[in-house]
Scaffold this active site. Structure first.
Site, short mmCIF file in Angstrom:
data_model
loop_
_atom_site.label_atom_id
_atom_site.label_comp_id
_atom_site.label_asym_id
_atom_site.label_seq_id
_atom_site.Cartn_x
_atom_site.Cartn_y
_atom_site.Cartn_z
N HIS A 1 0.85 -1.13 -0.14
CA HIS A 1 -0.12 0.02 0.07
C HIS A 1 0.73 1.25 0.02
O HIS A 1 0.40 2.28 -0.60
CB HIS A 1 -0.82 0.04 1.18
CG HIS A 1 -2.02 -1.24 1.18
ND1 HIS A 1 -3.20 -0.89 0.95
CD2 HIS A 1 -2.07 -2.50 1.23
CE1 HIS A 1 -4.11 -1.96 0.85
NE2 HIS A 1 -3.13 -2.99 1.09
N ASP B 1 -6.24 5.84 1.28
CA ASP B 1 -5.96 4.31 0.83
C ASP B 1 -7.38 3.54 0.89
O ASP B 1 -8.31 3.98 1.88
CB ASP B 1 -4.99 3.77 1.83
CG ASP B 1 -4.75 2.13 1.36
OD1 ASP B 1 -3.86 1.89 0.98
OD2 ASP B 1 -5.67 1.42 1.88
#
Ligand code: UDP
Length: 454
Positions: free
Chosen positions: A14, A112
């Site tokens: 991520h 995210d």
């Protein structure tokens, strides 16, 4: 100058695309802040953050100090990275004051995907446009945002996950925790965040129109879910800084001769499977660079190589390969001329890097989105996938089977050329400047951010 903040979550998979995106944004006359959840779970994340902020001093770092860390460490049944995401989620109320204190006020926040449900209400209250960055493929996004509509169905009874206008996703590709009855962290995370994505201002995906046209058309044509904001394929995001590892062994190998073997930053194989893998690499007769991982979280990976794969294998692999048990910067390896193939777990970043550098892939997905990604390896011509090997840990894949597939990959000149043509696609549509790389789709989005605030 417009101010954009980025909020990654847990894990290198991520963090890496967020850093690449932030680095690209610096070329667009923007003020950039990255909000980094602190502490990170892995050592790799804290090291790369240190290196990144030294390389890009113009990008500001704000730490989101996490709460409740003590409560999370004991749960051994769940993946530690999902647990860490959960801690970030539970700490996200602290963002409200952090976001309002940023100066100048934000033109947009890029969040995210794993934090959508907790952060979108906060940015709505503060009137800050919130764009979700989806760090996997567009095909995975189709599953992610529609999963909640089937959450009460008995998924285990289905043969495939149907999404209108798209090829069904076979049940065997769906991450196994999603098929379980219990409410595990992955299932909760996909159900809740997928549902809330319609409330965001836009979705960014690190992918290409040319390789995921069908999924992107379905997403933007309202076929997957109604009311979804625009989905922009911004990628592939290029590597953003060189860590210049010393790769002395690779430097002495012939061009295109080495198979690079790595299962990413958070996948540990069983000792038995590692033994078979070592055996397979030796039997294949090809040269290899193999990164061994014994624990999911790198901080806990404290055994010597010999303890993990045994003395005998450690000695014999030296004849043909280099085996290490520490972090190597993958971009440096994939860009090395000696590397001619990649045995990969198909983490989305690993695949985008293989595409970027035109390295053919032998796909061996282990968990999560990786089978969906592996299907793209075949579809794009980037490489091969032996789907009968199943998920990591399901069955032990024997050395002989591995050797055969390695030979099939490395001995196939057509595959090498196809991977090179994928590289051409990956780099098309980019304007390569001396100091910056600008991406067209992203440039459009940036114009929107700048206009919204003017
Ligand atoms: N990576 C690396 N060195 C390693 C392992 C991983 O540089 O030894 C990087 C890799 O280049 C990629 C990221 O870490 O950018 C891992 O993300 P990916 O989505 O491929 O897989 P994950 O680790 O999340 O399963």
């Amino acid at each position: 100058m417009s101010h954009i903040a980025l909020l990654p979550s847990s894990g290198m998979g991520h963090l890496t695309p967020f850093l690449r995106l932030a680095a690209l944004l610096t070329a667009h006359d923007l003020k950039i802040t990255i909000i980094t959840p602190y502490p990170t779970l892995s050592l790799a994340e804290s090291q790369v953050l240190f290196h990144f902020f030294s390389t890009f001093p113009q990008i500001r770092q704000e730490k989101l100090h996490l709460l409740l860390l003590d409560n999370f460490s004991g749960n051994s049944k769940e993946d530690p990275f999902y647990c860490h995401i959960d801690v970030i989620r539970r700490s996200s109320h602290l963002l409200s004051s952090l976001l309002s204190s940023l100066s100048p006020p934000l033109a947009a926040l890029v969040t995210d995907m794993s934090l959508t449900a907790s952060v979108v209400p906060i940015t709505k209250a503060l009137n800050i446009p919130n764009y979700i960055f989806f760090t996997s493929s567009a095909q995975m996004l189709t599953l992610f945002i529609s999963f909640h509509t089937k959450a009460n169905a008995n998924l285990y009874e289905m043969d495939a996950f149907q999404i209108p206008t798209l090829e069904p996703i076979p049940k065997s590709w769906i991450p196994p925790p999603l098929l379980q009855d219990n409410n595990n962290l992955l299932k909760t995370y996909i159900t809740k965040n997928g549902k809330e994505m319609t409330k965001s201002d836009g979705i960014l995906v690190n992918t290409l129109e040319s390789i995921e046209q069908e999924s992107l058309a379905a997403l933007n044509g309202g076929k997957v879910i109604l009311g979804l904001p625009s989905v922009t394929a911004i990628g592939l995001l290029p590597p953003c800084f060189n860590q210049c590892e010393s790769l002395a062994w690779l430097d002495t190998q012939p061009i295109g001769s080495v198979l690079y073997v790595s299962f990413g930053s958070r996948t540990a194989m069983s000792r038995e499977q590692l033994k078979e893998l070592g055996d397979g690499l030796m039997r294949s007769g090809y040269r290899f660079l193999w990164v061994v991982k014994d624990k999911k979280v790198d901080r806990e990976d404290d055994k010597d190589l010999e303890d993990v794969i045994g003395n005998e294998l450690t000695e014999s692999v030296k004849e043909r390969g280099l085996v290490v048990k520490h972090w190597l910067n993958q971009e440096d390896i994939l860009s090395h001329p000696a590397v001619g193939g990649f045995l990969s777990h198909c983490g989305w970043n690993s695949l985008t890097e293989a595409m970027w550098f035109g390295v053919r892939v032998l796909a061996w997905p282990q968990h999560g989105d990786q089978k969906i990604n592996a299907s793209l390896v075949e579809r794009t011509g980037l490489g091969i996938w032996e789907s009968s090997w199943g998920w990591g840990g399901e069955d032990i894949v024997k050395g002989q089977q591995i050797a055969e597939k390695v030979s099939e990959l490395m001995g196939n000149e057509l595959l090498r050329m196809k991977a090179v043509s994928v590289r051409e696609k990956a780099r098309a549509g980019m304007e390569l400047g001396e100091t910056s790389v600008k991406m067209k789709a992203l440039a459009k989005l940036i114009e929107t951010w700048k206009k919204d605030r003017s």
